[in-house]
Design an enzyme around this catalytic site. Structure first.
Site, PDB file in Angstrom:
ATOM      1  N   THR A 180       0.825  -1.209   0.000  1.00  0.00           N
ATOM      2  CA  THR A 180       0.000   0.000   0.000  1.00  0.00           C
ATOM      3  C   THR A 180       0.858   1.257   0.000  1.00  0.00           C
ATOM      4  O   THR A 180       0.617   2.189  -0.777  1.00  0.00           O
ATOM      5  CB  THR A 180      -0.912   0.013   1.243  1.00  0.00           C
ATOM      6  OG1 THR A 180      -1.685  -1.178   1.264  1.00  0.00           O
ATOM      7  CG2 THR A 180      -1.830   1.221   1.228  1.00  0.00           C
TER       8      THR A 180
ATOM      9  N   TYR B 177     -13.405  -3.733  -2.309  1.00  0.00           N
ATOM     10  CA  TYR B 177     -14.489  -3.300  -3.191  1.00  0.00           C
ATOM     11  C   TYR B 177     -15.541  -4.383  -3.418  1.00  0.00           C
ATOM     12  O   TYR B 177     -16.661  -4.262  -2.944  1.00  0.00           O
ATOM     13  CB  TYR B 177     -13.984  -2.749  -4.542  1.00  0.00           C
ATOM     14  CG  TYR B 177     -15.123  -2.142  -5.331  1.00  0.00           C
ATOM     15  CD1 TYR B 177     -15.681  -0.943  -4.923  1.00  0.00           C
ATOM     16  CD2 TYR B 177     -15.662  -2.801  -6.429  1.00  0.00           C
ATOM     17  CE1 TYR B 177     -16.766  -0.406  -5.609  1.00  0.00           C
ATOM     18  CE2 TYR B 177     -16.734  -2.269  -7.117  1.00  0.00           C
ATOM     19  CZ  TYR B 177     -17.287  -1.065  -6.703  1.00  0.00           C
ATOM     20  OH  TYR B 177     -18.356  -0.551  -7.371  1.00  0.00           O
TER      21      TYR B 177
ATOM     22  N   TYR C 299      -2.974  -9.872   5.238  1.00  0.00           N
ATOM     23  CA  TYR C 299      -2.994  -8.465   5.640  1.00  0.00           C
ATOM     24  C   TYR C 299      -4.427  -8.035   5.901  1.00  0.00           C
ATOM     25  O   TYR C 299      -5.238  -7.977   4.985  1.00  0.00           O
ATOM     26  CB  TYR C 299      -2.336  -7.628   4.552  1.00  0.00           C
ATOM     27  CG  TYR C 299      -2.264  -6.139   4.804  1.00  0.00           C
ATOM     28  CD1 TYR C 299      -2.435  -5.584   6.072  1.00  0.00           C
ATOM     29  CD2 TYR C 299      -1.992  -5.266   3.757  1.00  0.00           C
ATOM     30  CE1 TYR C 299      -2.359  -4.223   6.286  1.00  0.00           C
ATOM     31  CE2 TYR C 299      -1.909  -3.902   3.949  1.00  0.00           C
ATOM     32  CZ  TYR C 299      -2.092  -3.385   5.220  1.00  0.00           C
ATOM     33  OH  TYR C 299      -2.017  -2.023   5.413  1.00  0.00           O
TER      34      TYR C 299
ATOM     35  N   ARG D 104      -9.403   0.158   4.999  1.00  0.00           N
ATOM     36  CA  ARG D 104      -9.170   0.368   3.576  1.00  0.00           C
ATOM     37  C   ARG D 104     -10.018  -0.563   2.707  1.00  0.00           C
ATOM     38  O   ARG D 104     -10.492  -0.168   1.652  1.00  0.00           O
ATOM     39  CB  ARG D 104      -7.687   0.142   3.240  1.00  0.00           C
ATOM     40  CG  ARG D 104      -6.787   1.318   3.570  1.00  0.00           C
ATOM     41  CD  ARG D 104      -5.378   1.056   3.050  1.00  0.00           C
ATOM     42  NE  ARG D 104      -4.487   2.174   3.296  1.00  0.00           N
ATOM     43  CZ  ARG D 104      -4.286   3.182   2.458  1.00  0.00           C
ATOM     44  NH1 ARG D 104      -4.919   3.225   1.308  1.00  0.00           N
ATOM     45  NH2 ARG D 104      -3.448   4.154   2.771  1.00  0.00           N
TER      46      ARG D 104
ATOM     47  N   LYS E 228      -0.520  -9.697   9.201  1.00  0.00           N
ATOM     48  CA  LYS E 228      -0.232  -8.284   9.444  1.00  0.00           C
ATOM     49  C   LYS E 228      -1.551  -7.684   9.902  1.00  0.00           C
ATOM     50  O   LYS E 228      -2.481  -7.519   9.118  1.00  0.00           O
ATOM     51  CB  LYS E 228       0.274  -7.586   8.176  1.00  0.00           C
ATOM     52  CG  LYS E 228       0.499  -6.083   8.365  1.00  0.00           C
ATOM     53  CD  LYS E 228       0.832  -5.387   7.053  1.00  0.00           C
ATOM     54  CE  LYS E 228       0.933  -3.875   7.261  1.00  0.00           C
ATOM     55  NZ  LYS E 228       1.173  -3.145   5.996  1.00  0.00           N
TER      56      LYS E 228
ATOM     57  N   ILE F 235       5.208  -4.248  10.319  1.00  0.00           N
ATOM     58  CA  ILE F 235       5.404  -3.796   8.941  1.00  0.00           C
ATOM     59  C   ILE F 235       5.020  -2.333   8.954  1.00  0.00           C
ATOM     60  O   ILE F 235       3.853  -1.987   9.118  1.00  0.00           O
ATOM     61  CB  ILE F 235       4.587  -4.634   7.956  1.00  0.00           C
ATOM     62  CG1 ILE F 235       5.101  -6.082   7.974  1.00  0.00           C
ATOM     63  CG2 ILE F 235       4.673  -4.048   6.545  1.00  0.00           C
ATOM     64  CD1 ILE F 235       4.339  -7.037   7.084  1.00  0.00           C
TER      65      ILE F 235
END
Length: 294
Positions: free
Chosen positions: A47, A110, A136, A141, A164, A206
């Site tokens: 990202t 999405y 992740y 997001r 993560k 991270i």
């Protein structure tokens, strides 16, 4: 316990651009400075590396360059996330062929999916390669959260190695750790929760902050691992203003501005990301000055 990919601070590294695409000369310089600064792993094409606006060719080139330039000095983890399972698997296979040590795959965004869909999605990616996969979870997001019970199901796969965790939900992380035990390694995905995650058995972070302060993030982890938990907690708290500044606008807008202030040629941002608002840039400068970075 599954093999540890890295312990400590992995940098979610930015991607520098130029007028023709990727500025690989500057990317190499940033990688070298990160390793010299104590970073324990390079996470490329994630990202923070603006993977959402890299072309397929650019994405693969960034991963290949990172592996070739690092030359085994630290592990390289390649972003391989997509909301299309087949494409994510193809990115994962490319990362493996390029020599990456592991892949990082964000939850489908999405179109989203159910918890059952998450298990099928990650299983398909993990089945496509022979290197470890880091799941992740960043629901702010993607709009998709991984439930602790889903983590437990994923942990049964031999190549689904770690999570993560960037949900910010410490209670859910506790439950995840309870259900998964030593079948799933854990990394913080939030710079403001490094020490809390380490205290729950995490192996590191991270980190976006590592772009501008690699030694500090490495030392937070190192102090904790060495039993100097008070020192680690103090560093975590002391960095809070800098972390806030780095996230006062959507990542990676502030961190690319910060890297420019440090003298790196980042090449700016790709649309739809835009330059920082003046008042936020001043906040970022003040925090960096307070920490002796500029």
């Amino acid at each position: 316990m599954k093999d540890i990919i890295f312990r400590g601070a992995g940098v979610a590294i930015i991607t520098p651009f130029n007028e023709t695409g990727i500025n690989f000369a500057e990317f190499g310089r940033i990688i070298d400075d990160q390793i010299a600064g104590g970073t324990d792993a390079i996470v490329a094409a994630g990202t923070t590396g603006e993977s959402a606006t890299l072309s397929d060719e650019e994405h693969r080139a960034v991963v290949k360059f990172a592996v070739d330039h690092v030359k085994g000095r630290v592990p390289v983890i390649a972003g391989a996330g997509s909301n299309e399972t087949a494409y994510a698997a193809e990115l994962a296979k490319h990362a493996e062929s390029a020599g990456a040590d592991a892949i990082l795959a964000v939850t489908p965004y999405y179109n989203k999916c159910t918890q059952k869909g998450l298990v099928k999605h990650y299983t398909a990616i993990a089945d496509a390669v022979n290197i470890p996969l880091i799941v992740y979870n960043v629901p702010s997001r993607t709009g998709v959260n991984i439930a602790p019970e889903t983590y437990a199901a994923l942990a049964e796969h031999p190549r689904i190695n770690a999570a993560k965790e960037a949900s910010g939900n410490i209670s859910a992380v506790v439950k995840m750790q309870k259900l998964c035990g030593d079948k799933l390694n854990l990394y913080s995905g939030n710079d403001d929760q490094i020490v809390p995650i380490l205290s729950l058995g995490g192996l590191g972070v991270i980190s976006v902050l590592s772009n501008v302060a690699p030694r500090a993030v490495h030392d937070i982890c190192e102090n904790f691992f060495a039993g100097r938990t008070d020192a680690a907690a103090k560093m975590q708290i002391d960095c809070s203003d800098l972390i806030d500044a780095l996230f006062c606008e959507v990542n990676p807008i502030p961190v690319k501005a910060a890297m420019e202030l440090l003298g790196y040629k980042t090449g700016g941002l790709r649309m739809p990301l835009t330059d920082m608002e003046p008042q936020n840039l001043e906040k970022l400068k003040a925090a960096m000055k307070a920490h002796g970075l500029i």
